[in-house]
Scaffold this motif. Sequence first.
Motif, mmCIF file in Angstrom:
data_model
loop_
_atom_site.group_PDB
_atom_site.id
_atom_site.type_symbol
_atom_site.label_atom_id
_atom_site.label_comp_id
_atom_site.label_asym_id
_atom_site.label_seq_id
_atom_site.Cartn_x
_atom_site.Cartn_y
_atom_site.Cartn_z
ATOM 1 N N PRO A 12 63.615 2.436 17.931
ATOM 2 C CA PRO A 12 63.291 1.118 17.391
ATOM 3 C C PRO A 12 64.480 0.170 17.523
ATOM 4 O O PRO A 12 65.636 0.597 17.503
ATOM 5 C CB PRO A 12 62.968 1.408 15.928
ATOM 6 N N ARG A 13 64.183 -1.116 17.665
ATOM 7 C CA ARG A 13 65.220 -2.133 17.808
ATOM 8 C C ARG A 13 66.097 -2.138 16.553
ATOM 9 O O ARG A 13 67.303 -2.248 16.596
ATOM 10 C CB ARG A 13 64.544 -3.479 17.990
ATOM 11 N N SER A 14 65.469 -2.023 15.394
ATOM 12 C CA SER A 14 66.236 -1.957 14.146
ATOM 13 C C SER A 14 65.454 -1.110 13.151
ATOM 14 O O SER A 14 64.247 -0.949 13.277
ATOM 15 C CB SER A 14 66.450 -3.357 13.570
ATOM 16 N N LEU A 15 66.190 -0.566 12.198
ATOM 17 C CA LEU A 15 65.554 0.148 11.099
ATOM 18 C C LEU A 15 66.220 -0.365 9.821
ATOM 19 O O LEU A 15 67.406 -0.716 9.833
ATOM 20 C CB LEU A 15 65.779 1.656 11.198
ATOM 21 N N MET A 57 53.933 2.067 4.101
ATOM 22 C CA MET A 57 52.966 3.147 4.362
ATOM 23 C C MET A 57 52.978 4.174 3.237
ATOM 24 O O MET A 57 54.032 4.549 2.731
ATOM 25 C CB MET A 57 53.298 3.863 5.678
ATOM 26 N N ILE A 58 51.796 4.665 2.894
ATOM 27 C CA ILE A 58 51.661 5.693 1.856
ATOM 28 C C ILE A 58 51.526 7.067 2.531
ATOM 29 O O ILE A 58 52.033 8.063 2.040
ATOM 30 C CB ILE A 58 50.437 5.376 0.981
ATOM 31 N N ALA A 59 50.829 7.093 3.646
ATOM 32 C CA ALA A 59 50.707 8.306 4.478
ATOM 33 C C ALA A 59 49.976 7.900 5.741
ATOM 34 O O ALA A 59 49.767 6.715 5.972
ATOM 35 C CB ALA A 59 49.969 9.413 3.730
ATOM 36 N N GLY A 60 49.574 8.891 6.530
ATOM 37 C CA GLY A 60 48.869 8.567 7.767
ATOM 38 C C GLY A 60 49.813 8.496 8.952
ATOM 39 O O GLY A 60 51.005 8.786 8.829
ATOM 40 N N THR A 61 49.258 8.120 10.095
ATOM 41 C CA THR A 61 50.031 8.147 11.334
ATOM 42 C C THR A 61 49.870 6.823 12.081
ATOM 43 O O THR A 61 48.747 6.392 12.334
ATOM 44 C CB THR A 61 49.542 9.305 12.237
ATOM 45 N N LEU A 62 50.993 6.211 12.407
ATOM 46 C CA LEU A 62 50.997 4.997 13.227
ATOM 47 C C LEU A 62 51.718 5.307 14.531
ATOM 48 O O LEU A 62 52.860 5.772 14.516
ATOM 49 C CB LEU A 62 51.716 3.855 12.495
ATOM 50 N N VAL A 63 51.042 5.076 15.636
ATOM 51 C CA VAL A 63 51.634 5.273 16.957
ATOM 52 C C VAL A 63 51.856 3.902 17.574
ATOM 53 O O VAL A 63 50.921 3.094 17.614
ATOM 54 C CB VAL A 63 50.674 6.103 17.847
ATOM 55 N N VAL A 64 53.064 3.631 18.013
ATOM 56 C CA VAL A 64 53.300 2.377 18.732
ATOM 57 C C VAL A 64 54.020 2.685 20.042
ATOM 58 O O VAL A 64 55.155 3.169 20.040
ATOM 59 C CB VAL A 64 54.144 1.374 17.911
ATOM 60 N N ALA A 65 53.350 2.399 21.143
ATOM 61 C CA ALA A 65 54.017 2.451 22.439
ATOM 62 C C ALA A 65 54.317 1.013 22.851
ATOM 63 O O ALA A 65 53.614 0.096 22.432
ATOM 64 C CB ALA A 65 53.109 3.120 23.462
ATOM 65 N N GLY A 66 55.370 0.826 23.602
ATOM 66 C CA GLY A 66 55.683 -0.522 24.074
ATOM 67 C C GLY A 66 56.634 -1.290 23.175
ATOM 68 O O GLY A 66 56.819 -2.486 23.359
ATOM 69 N N GLY A 67 57.220 -0.620 22.214
ATOM 70 C CA GLY A 67 58.253 -1.269 21.403
ATOM 71 C C GLY A 67 57.709 -1.894 20.131
ATOM 72 O O GLY A 67 56.570 -2.330 20.059
ATOM 73 N N THR A 68 58.561 -1.890 19.114
ATOM 74 C CA THR A 68 58.193 -2.503 17.837
ATOM 75 C C THR A 68 59.151 -3.659 17.561
ATOM 76 O O THR A 68 60.235 -3.726 18.125
ATOM 77 C CB THR A 68 58.318 -1.511 16.672
ATOM 78 N N GLY A 69 58.758 -4.522 16.627
ATOM 79 C CA GLY A 69 59.637 -5.597 16.180
ATOM 80 C C GLY A 69 60.688 -5.058 15.225
ATOM 81 O O GLY A 69 61.033 -3.869 15.235
ATOM 82 N N GLU A 70 61.203 -5.933 14.371
ATOM 83 C CA GLU A 70 62.265 -5.523 13.445
ATOM 84 C C GLU A 70 61.724 -4.587 12.362
ATOM 85 O O GLU A 70 60.603 -4.739 11.895
ATOM 86 C CB GLU A 70 62.872 -6.762 12.766
ATOM 87 N N MET A 71 62.568 -3.644 11.982
ATOM 88 C CA MET A 71 62.371 -2.796 10.812
ATOM 89 C C MET A 71 60.974 -2.168 10.660
ATOM 90 O O MET A 71 60.268 -2.435 9.696
ATOM 91 C CB MET A 71 62.705 -3.578 9.537
ATOM 92 N N PRO A 72 60.596 -1.325 11.595
ATOM 93 C CA PRO A 72 59.360 -0.576 11.355
ATOM 94 C C PRO A 72 59.555 0.364 10.161
ATOM 95 O O PRO A 72 60.667 0.832 9.916
ATOM 96 C CB PRO A 72 59.160 0.216 12.648
ATOM 97 N N GLY A 73 58.477 0.596 9.431
ATOM 98 C CA GLY A 73 58.543 1.533 8.305
ATOM 99 C C GLY A 73 59.205 0.970 7.065
ATOM 100 O O GLY A 73 59.533 1.734 6.150
#
Lengths: 302, 229
Positions: B170-173, B140-156
């Motif tokens: 998050p499950r993992s970072l 991501m360069i900027a902006g907003t991401l909303v995730v409800a309900g869980g994310t997979g591995e390594m968001p961001g």
Amino acid sequence: MPNVSVNGIVIDDTFAEAFGMRATAIIITAPNRKWARQAAITMTGFATSVIGCGCEAAIDVELPPSATPDGRPGCRVMIFAMGTDELQKQLLNRVGQCVLTSPGSACFAGLEGSADLKLGSALRYFGDGWQISKKIGDRHFWRVPVMDGEFLCEATTGLTKDAVGGGNFFVMAESSAKALVAAEAAVAAIGLVPGAIVPFPGGIARSGSKIGGKYKGMIASANEAYAPTLRGVVRSELGPDINAVLEIVIDGETNDAVAAAMKAGIKAVIGLGPKKGAVRISAGNYGGKLGKFIYSLKDMLP
Amino acid sequence: MSKHGSKVGDIFRVAGNDPLDIVFEGGSSRLDRVAEGMRGGSVRVVGNAGAQAGRAMRGGALTIEGNAGPHAGSGMRGGRLEVTGNAGDHLGAPLAGELAGMNGGVLIVRGKAGAFAADRMRRGLIAVLKGSGDNAGSRMIAGTLVVAGGTGEMPGYLMRRGSILLDRAPRSLSPSFVECGAPESVFAAIVDRHLIAEGILKRPLLGNAPQKYGGDNAVLGMGEVLFPR
């Protein structure tokens, strides 16, 4: 003079004379009402008159959590100045020194106007590179890291060129105490009028002035015609029953806001009656030649 | 066969006469590039859409009442894209060779999103309501991401700036994310109220003092992952 009398109070057949000003407004919020008020009071300190303060500012209304952008208690603060540049300077200095610094504060635009004034878009530099820009919906915010978390500040606020400064009336009573009671009643009533502020201490000025003076460099000086101690030695406006005069000076977002505030204030003074409060109401003007806005007292009666 | 391209009427039965309000009665996962580059008006697909739905749109509203394929809202710059079902991989993301992904507008997925949602996002809002795949908000360069309900591995993963807002830890970072405290946040309140006011969420996502992780410090490290404690 064909003065009228309402509820035993003499209303002079005269008018208040007011000027066009530039104004802006912001909404300050905080974790609770106490700190929202504290930030607002601090940033509107030393802002009674453009003569010496650069601007005139005060809390317009307090806002409940349901009426603020972030759901916390807040205050809408209005700032008035003679020009856009001075208004911009005063806004940034005051928000930067008094709101940014106040614990838990946040700052939002409080006016949609004909042009924008910088707010967060200038204060963001306090972040020294760690500031974060966020657009949420159609609003733009800056988040500036501070020692209790983040200072969130809307990027800009609005400027209006339709503002009016210098609406006024005089509360005249038999004693200082009664004048103060009447003036306080007027200030309380004006506090409920949206879009109008009374910038003097507690909303009341006891040193109403005339333009100029006998000394060089004085922009304003004693209004001896309304000073009770000079009643016998100058051409006084005061009769034998008046021993104290207090002035309510009103700045409004619009002409209508000033008129509504004058009506509300005068209504409160009249409601109090001459025994508890004022025996006479008058207003200040310059003969009607200088100001663009004229508020005749007889039009302001309840 | 003809050297001329097909016209709408060659493939669809067409009724009505308002080109600013188009409804596809029935969709297909092979219906690619629906409303690509749209600038105004509204398009509604009653059914599924294929790849690149709403790609590069700049305005107007696209609603897909079904599932969307990969690259939905890819590189969009404005307008509102809503998918009531699930979306494929690379939601809002750039195509191969492009520098930036989503650059404005609002993208809502009521169901799940695949991997690499909001990849290289630069501006705007993406909201995924029933969970996303791996590497949401990568690069991501900027902006907003909303995730409800869980994310997979390594968001961001490798995000530079921007905000990833989650409804749970998050499950993992990536190990190059660092813990950054949980002070009271007016920003969280503003976002929560905005999401509810826009009808995207029904209840607050972050609460008033979300936990912050900063990263990805393998790159610029000015992004954030926020979630309620």
